[in-house]
Every structure is written in structure tokens, then in C-alpha cells.
Design an enzyme around this catalytic site. Structure first.
Site, PDB file in Angstrom:
ATOM      1  N   TYR A   5     112.748  11.956  73.336  1.00  0.00           N
ATOM      2  CA  TYR A   5     114.149  12.350  73.500  1.00  0.00           C
ATOM      3  C   TYR A   5     114.422  12.357  75.004  1.00  0.00           C
ATOM      4  O   TYR A   5     114.455  13.414  75.640  1.00  0.00           O
ATOM      5  CB  TYR A   5     114.408  13.706  72.839  1.00  0.00           C
ATOM      6  CG  TYR A   5     114.320  13.638  71.326  1.00  0.00           C
ATOM      7  CD1 TYR A   5     115.211  12.854  70.598  1.00  0.00           C
ATOM      8  CD2 TYR A   5     113.342  14.351  70.627  1.00  0.00           C
ATOM      9  CE1 TYR A   5     115.129  12.768  69.214  1.00  0.00           C
ATOM     10  CE2 TYR A   5     113.262  14.273  69.236  1.00  0.00           C
ATOM     11  CZ  TYR A   5     114.155  13.485  68.542  1.00  0.00           C
ATOM     12  OH  TYR A   5     114.081  13.410  67.168  1.00  0.00           O
ATOM     13  N   HIS A  60     113.626   9.989  62.142  1.00  0.00           N
ATOM     14  CA  HIS A  60     114.145   9.286  63.313  1.00  0.00           C
ATOM     15  C   HIS A  60     113.884   7.804  63.116  1.00  0.00           C
ATOM     16  O   HIS A  60     112.825   7.417  62.630  1.00  0.00           O
ATOM     17  CB  HIS A  60     113.431   9.737  64.596  1.00  0.00           C
ATOM     18  CG  HIS A  60     113.653   8.790  65.729  1.00  0.00           C
ATOM     19  ND1 HIS A  60     114.767   8.863  66.538  1.00  0.00           N
ATOM     20  CD2 HIS A  60     112.956   7.695  66.147  1.00  0.00           C
ATOM     21  CE1 HIS A  60     114.726   7.870  67.420  1.00  0.00           C
ATOM     22  NE2 HIS A  60     113.638   7.135  67.190  1.00  0.00           N
ATOM     23  N   LYS A 114     110.007  13.586  60.620  1.00  0.00           N
ATOM     24  CA  LYS A 114     110.040  14.807  61.423  1.00  0.00           C
ATOM     25  C   LYS A 114     109.395  15.962  60.651  1.00  0.00           C
ATOM     26  O   LYS A 114     109.097  15.836  59.456  1.00  0.00           O
ATOM     27  CB  LYS A 114     111.504  15.119  61.784  1.00  0.00           C
ATOM     28  CG  LYS A 114     112.203  14.020  62.596  1.00  0.00           C
ATOM     29  CD  LYS A 114     113.579  14.514  63.045  1.00  0.00           C
ATOM     30  CE  LYS A 114     114.515  13.407  63.442  1.00  0.00           C
ATOM     31  NZ  LYS A 114     115.855  13.909  63.823  1.00  0.00           N
ATOM     32  N   GLU A 162     110.156   3.239  72.401  1.00  0.00           N
ATOM     33  CA  GLU A 162     109.648   4.337  71.566  1.00  0.00           C
ATOM     34  C   GLU A 162     108.274   4.006  70.970  1.00  0.00           C
ATOM     35  O   GLU A 162     107.412   4.886  70.879  1.00  0.00           O
ATOM     36  CB  GLU A 162     110.657   4.642  70.455  1.00  0.00           C
ATOM     37  CG  GLU A 162     111.953   5.249  71.012  1.00  0.00           C
ATOM     38  CD  GLU A 162     113.088   5.312  69.991  1.00  0.00           C
ATOM     39  OE1 GLU A 162     112.876   4.881  68.836  1.00  0.00           O
ATOM     40  OE2 GLU A 162     114.175   5.781  70.360  1.00  0.00           O
ATOM     41  N   ASN A 208     117.306  16.383  59.657  1.00  0.00           N
ATOM     42  CA  ASN A 208     117.689  15.182  58.905  1.00  0.00           C
ATOM     43  C   ASN A 208     116.491  14.280  58.607  1.00  0.00           C
ATOM     44  O   ASN A 208     116.639  13.091  58.383  1.00  0.00           O
ATOM     45  CB  ASN A 208     118.809  14.425  59.630  1.00  0.00           C
ATOM     46  CG  ASN A 208     118.430  14.075  61.054  1.00  0.00           C
ATOM     47  OD1 ASN A 208     117.275  14.185  61.437  1.00  0.00           O
ATOM     48  ND2 ASN A 208     119.403  13.640  61.837  1.00  0.00           N
TER      49      ASN A 208
HETATM   50  O1  CDP Z   1     118.916  10.353  64.628  1.00  0.00           O
HETATM   51  P1  CDP Z   1     120.219   9.648  64.974  1.00  0.00           P
HETATM   52  O2  CDP Z   1     119.995   8.357  65.721  1.00  0.00           O
HETATM   53  O3  CDP Z   1     121.075   9.478  63.754  1.00  0.00           O
HETATM   54  O4  CDP Z   1     121.040  10.632  65.939  1.00  0.00           O
HETATM   55  P2  CDP Z   1     121.037  10.813  67.532  1.00  0.00           P
HETATM   56  O5  CDP Z   1     122.449  10.870  67.984  1.00  0.00           O
HETATM   57  O6  CDP Z   1     120.127   9.844  68.201  1.00  0.00           O
HETATM   58  O7  CDP Z   1     120.436  12.286  67.702  1.00  0.00           O
HETATM   59  C1  CDP Z   1     119.052  12.513  67.607  1.00  0.00           C
HETATM   60  C2  CDP Z   1     118.820  13.728  66.754  1.00  0.00           C
HETATM   61  O8  CDP Z   1     119.395  14.855  67.391  1.00  0.00           O
HETATM   62  C3  CDP Z   1     119.472  13.701  65.377  1.00  0.00           C
HETATM   63  O9  CDP Z   1     118.711  12.996  64.431  1.00  0.00           O
HETATM   64  C4  CDP Z   1     119.563  15.164  65.054  1.00  0.00           C
HETATM   65  O10 CDP Z   1     118.339  15.676  64.564  1.00  0.00           O
HETATM   66  C5  CDP Z   1     119.815  15.786  66.429  1.00  0.00           C
HETATM   67  N1  CDP Z   1     121.236  16.071  66.691  1.00  0.00           N
HETATM   68  C6  CDP Z   1     121.684  17.356  66.472  1.00  0.00           C
HETATM   69  O11 CDP Z   1     120.934  18.214  66.043  1.00  0.00           O
HETATM   70  N2  CDP Z   1     122.985  17.665  66.712  1.00  0.00           N
HETATM   71  C7  CDP Z   1     123.820  16.746  67.187  1.00  0.00           C
HETATM   72  N3  CDP Z   1     125.059  17.094  67.439  1.00  0.00           N
HETATM   73  C8  CDP Z   1     123.378  15.439  67.400  1.00  0.00           C
HETATM   74  C9  CDP Z   1     122.070  15.133  67.158  1.00  0.00           C
HETATM   75 MG    MG Z   2     119.068   8.158  67.648  1.00  0.00          MG
END
Ligand code: CDP
Ligand code: MG
Length: 190
Positions: A50, A154, A10, A165, A151
Site C-alpha cells: 500500500y 486485493h 486478505k 506488486e 472486502n
Molecule cells: O481493492 P480496490 O482496488 O478495489 O480498492 P483501492 O481503492 O485500491 O483500495 C484498497 C483497499 O483499501 C480496498 O480494497 C479497501 O480494503 C480499502 N479502502 C477502504 O477501506 N476505504 C476506502 N474508502 C477505500 C479503500
Molecule cells: Mg486497488
């Protein structure tokens, strides 16, 4: 099973010059880079990635609620409302500056790459993981700053999402199968 997964480095990973470090970790594990490019994500592509998917939006919202409730803070918005808000933030964030899109191939690559990434919230990610080693962001810091959690990475979370994806980010002609010299050892049959 030999799988493919989509990894996005990212904007925070690119801006912090962590591309080589992160890709190198996957290469050293034995996973093969079969596609890689630096690109700008359009808002449209960001929106496809997304996706406006109720189940995923709810799960994103639930993660936020759980993190606050663990601290004894109650959240009045429902999970879907939170998920939708975060989706909009993510679409802005991922298209703000270049990202690196990668397709990795290898044995059980989808699950292993997720383990190597660490928890969604870097402040909860174990040392040794990408998010744990190179970031410290949290739900709280991200929320009070009006942005998604930074973070770095992805990674696809299932065979179905990897397929979906990869097709968003790469044309078939941009994916290049080849043989790595160490595969003879990594996949050796006795
Ligand atoms: O990336 P990951 O699969 O761990 O998490 P996700 O639940 O698929 O969420 C996608 C992205 O959304 C995360 O990597 C975060 O950057 C963001 N996110 C966030 O900013 N705040 C949250 N409460 C949950 C997700
Ligand atoms: Mg995810």
C-alpha cells in the site's frame, strides 16, 4: 495478451476459510496459479504494497467522499487526508493475521480478475462476484468501526502495478511456470 496479476487473500478471507473457494474460481475460469503461499505480511511489506503514492491515496479518499456525498453527507477532510488514514488502517489490517498471496497467469488476467472481485465496497458488488457473494461491508460500516473495508481480496489494477506488486511478494524463484493440460484447448489456434 498473456499477463500476470497479484492476488492477495486478505486476513478476512483466510479467517473465514474462503481460500479454496476463491482460488478455485480463478482456476475454473482458466487462469493458472504460478505462485501461491500462506504468509504473514510484515508492516514493512504492507507499507510497500500500500505505497505512499499520492495519486492512489487521493483515489482512495475520493471513493470514500463520493460514497458519503451520494447519501447527502458532506465530508470535511480532503481526499489525501482520508487516503492516508485508510493506508495506515490497511497496513495494520493486512498484517494482523496470515494472508495468501497468489500470482495468476493468463489472457487479460488483470482486468478479468478485477471484474471477478467486484466493487471495492462489497455492499455495492454484484452477486456472482467474490466480494458480492461473500461480503457485505460498506464505507459507512468500516468508517464507524475505525477499520478498512473488509472486502476479502486485493487484485492488481494495471500491468505496471502487477509488476510492482508481484516483486514485493515473490522472489523470481518462487514463481513456477508450467503447462496446464487444458491450455491446448484454451489457447487453440485453428
Ligand atoms: O481493492 P480496490 O482496488 O478495489 O480498492 P483501492 O481503492 O485500491 O483500495 C484498497 C483497499 O483499501 C480496498 O480494497 C479497501 O480494503 C480499502 N479502502 C477502504 O477501506 N476505504 C476506502 N474508502 C477505500 C479503500
Ligand atoms: Mg486497488
Amino acid at each position: 495478451m498473456i499477463e500476470r496479476t497479484l492476488v492477495l487473500l486478505k486476513p478476512d478471507a483466510v479467517q473465514r476459510a474462503l481460500v479454496g473457494e476463491i482460488v478455485s474460481r480463478f482456476e475454473r475460469t482458466g487462469f493458472k496459479v504460478v505462485a501461491l503461499k500462506l504468509c504473514y505480511a510484515s508492516k514493512e511489506t504492507a507499507g510497500q504494497h500500500y505505497a505512499d503514492d499520492q495519486a492512489w491515496l487521493k483515489s482512495v479518499g475520493e471513493k470514500t467522499k463520493k460514497s458519503y456525498e451520494a447519501k447527502g453527507i458532506s465530508v470535511k477532510d480532503d481526499a489525501l487526508t482520508i487516503g492516508n488514514r485508510i493506508r495506515q488502517q490497511l497496513m495494520d489490517f493486512i498484517s494482523m493475521s496470515p494472508i495468501v498471496a497468489v500470482v495468476l497467469e493468463g489472457h487479460d488476467v488483470i482486468g478479468k480478475v478485477r471484474i471477478m472481485c467486484g466493487d471495492t465496497a462489497p455492499n455495492k458488488s454484484a452477486p456472482g462476484t467474490i466480494r458480492g457473494d461473500f461480503a457485505f461491508d460498506s464505507y459507512g460500516l468500516a468508517d464507524t468501526s475505525g477499520r478498512p473495508i473488509q472486502n476479502l481480496i486485493h487484485a492488481s489494477d494495471s500491468v505496471e502495478s502487477a509488476k510492482r506488486e508481484i516483486a514485493i511478494w515473490f522472489k523470481e524463484s518462487e514463481i513456477h511456470p508450467y503447462q496446464r493440460v487444458d491450455e491446448a484447448l484454451l489457447y487453440r489456434k485453428m
